[in-house]
Scaffold this motif. Structure first.
Motif, short mmCIF file in Angstrom:
data_model
loop_
_atom_site.label_atom_id
_atom_site.label_comp_id
_atom_site.label_asym_id
_atom_site.label_seq_id
_atom_site.Cartn_x
_atom_site.Cartn_y
_atom_site.Cartn_z
N ARG A 1 52.61 35.58 33.65
CA ARG A 1 52.36 36.88 33.01
C ARG A 1 53.41 37.88 33.45
NH1 ARG A 1 46.48 39.72 32.97
NH2 ARG A 1 47.65 41.51 33.70
N THR B 1 43.44 30.15 30.38
CA THR B 1 42.96 30.63 31.68
C THR B 1 44.13 31.20 32.46
OG1 THR B 1 41.31 28.84 31.72
CG2 THR B 1 41.67 30.05 33.77
N GLU B 2 43.93 32.35 33.08
CA GLU B 2 44.93 32.94 33.96
C GLU B 2 44.46 32.79 35.40
OE1 GLU B 2 46.59 36.36 30.87
OE2 GLU B 2 45.54 36.96 32.72
N VAL C 1 41.25 34.34 37.02
CA VAL C 1 40.96 35.77 36.94
C VAL C 1 40.73 36.22 35.49
CG1 VAL C 1 42.17 36.38 39.06
CG2 VAL C 1 43.45 36.30 36.90
N PHE C 2 40.97 35.33 34.53
CA PHE C 2 40.77 35.67 33.13
C PHE C 2 40.64 34.37 32.35
CE2 PHE C 2 42.73 36.08 28.89
CZ PHE C 2 41.95 37.08 28.34
N GLU C 3 39.74 34.38 31.36
CA GLU C 3 39.54 33.18 30.54
C GLU C 3 39.14 33.60 29.13
OE1 GLU C 3 36.00 30.04 30.49
OE2 GLU C 3 37.36 29.68 32.20
N ARG C 4 39.67 32.88 28.16
CA ARG C 4 39.25 33.10 26.78
C ARG C 4 39.21 31.76 26.06
NH1 ARG C 4 42.35 34.10 22.52
NH2 ARG C 4 41.14 35.94 22.00
N PRO D 1 45.37 40.77 27.51
CA PRO D 1 44.64 40.20 28.64
C PRO D 1 43.85 41.21 29.45
CG PRO D 1 46.92 39.41 28.59
CD PRO D 1 46.81 40.55 27.61
N ARG D 2 44.18 42.49 29.32
CA ARG D 2 43.48 43.49 30.13
C ARG D 2 42.03 43.63 29.71
NH1 ARG D 2 47.08 48.65 29.37
NH2 ARG D 2 46.62 48.01 27.24
N ASN D 3 41.75 43.47 28.42
CA ASN D 3 40.36 43.61 27.97
C ASN D 3 39.80 42.36 27.31
OD1 ASN D 3 41.40 43.58 25.30
ND2 ASN D 3 41.68 45.81 25.33
N GLY D 4 40.67 41.34 27.14
CA GLY D 4 40.20 40.08 26.60
C GLY D 4 39.90 40.11 25.12
#
Length: 341
Positions: A84, A102-103, A112-115, A151-154
């Motif tokens: 990133r 996934t991040e 720390v982040f997934e969608r 990525p900040r709010n998905g």
């Protein structure tokens, strides 16, 4: 056959030679699907079907210390990795076979982040850019869509369906790394599409010239896109002047697998893997390879050799020193370094 007008013989301006090898830490199948340098060019990340992100320090690898600096276990096989751009090398994004982006925080080794917006269909490619001060992510999947998000709010920003939804699998996505507004997409329908991310309704250009799936679409510069295909060719396109093919590169073998494609923009070089387990380097001035090197390793337990080069990556940091990393379907990494002649 492409030739330079001032010199009839393609030449290689770099003295590129073998520097190090890193054997696969796994006893089983460990094909490498992605290789990415962090923004500093000092940390190398790999991912593949072993369900692990492995992180190496380049200097340690070149010093023949092949231990993994860090290892992050993932829930699924990985097809794509990308750092990133706003994280200073602290966060890496992955696309997996289960259709999830996934991040991971690489220091802590935790997600720390997934969608999960591709309906469980395999993700082939992930990329990021900074646009209007915000980070945008993009993923391309077997479901035939490119999805863009913050990525900040998905939140899902846009869904793009190249070819009106008939392009088949999305094999490659790449934002313009020079800060422009373009997004290049490689698709199973034999085309590459170039979009303006400010208006994603229709593509600005359709690059139609390959005869099989376009597995990679990369920017050489703001006006040149490089595509790779399972038709066994790499093409350079001038998107500023009629979207014409200015070079077709042949020599490597590619009819069915993802073999990797990477562009070293400062050096004007393209590297492609090959299904005969060799690495091919092309200069943007010629259509013939200027450097070819086979990877080492061992045959499988049945005595056959079905290995191929599955991923390649140039280090982008230097102008007078080049570093090339190639990964194989056997999980072995080889590093090549060189200086300008």
């Amino acid at each position: 056959m492409d030739r330079d007008n001032n010199n009839n013989i393609p030449r290689f301006d770099w003295d590129l030679s073998f520097s190090a090898v890193v054997s696969s830490p796994s006893a089983g199948t460990d094909a490498i699907g992605a290789i990415e340098f962090d923004p500093s060019g000092e940390i190398l990340a790999t991912g593949g079907i072993a369900r692990k992100i492995r992180l190496y320090h380049l200097n340690s690898m070149l010093g023949n210390d092949d231990h993994v600096e860090r290892c992050i276990c993932t829930p699924a096989k990985l097809s794509s990795l990308k750092w990133r751009p706003d994280s200073s090398g602290r966060v890496i994004g992955s696309g997996d076979y289960d259709g999830v982006v996934t991040e991971y925080d690489v220091e802590r080794g935790v997600p720390v982040f997934e969608r999960d917006e591709h309906g469980g269909r395999k993700i082939w490619s992930v990329d990021y850019t900074i646009h209007d001060g915000s980070v945008l992510g993009a993923s391309g999947s077997d479901d035939g869509t490119v999805q863009m998000w913050d990525p900040r709010n998905g939140g899902l920003e846009e869904t793009v369906r190249p070819g009106g939804g008939t392009a088949g699998a999305i094999c490659s996505v790449e934002f313009d790394p020079f800060g422009g507004n373009s997004l290049a997409v490689g698709c199973a329908d034999r085309n590459a599409y170039v979009y303006d991310i400010r208006r994603l309704v229709d593509p600005m250009f359709v690059l139609d010239g390959h005869t099989k799936t376009v597995t990679y679409a990369r920017f050489m510069d703001q006006h040149t896109i490089v595509t790779g295909s399972t038709d066994g060719s790499v093409k350079l396109w001038d998107i500023a002047n009629g979207q014409r093919v200015v070079r077709t590169c042949r020599g490597h073998v590619n009819s069915r697998n993802f073999v990797g494609l990477s562009v070293w923009r400062r050096g004007g070089l393209v590297v492609s893997g090959s299904e005969n387990n060799e690495v091919f380097v092309y200069d943007k001035r010629w259509g013939e390879p200027v450097w070819v090197r086979g990877l080492g390793g061992q045959t499988d337990r049945f005595g056959s050799d079905r290995r191929f080069v599955s991923s390649v990556c140039w280090r982008q940091s230097d102008e007078d020193w080049c570093t090339l990393v190639a990964g194989g379907s056997d999980g072995v990494l080889e590093i090549f370094s060189g200086i300008r002649n």
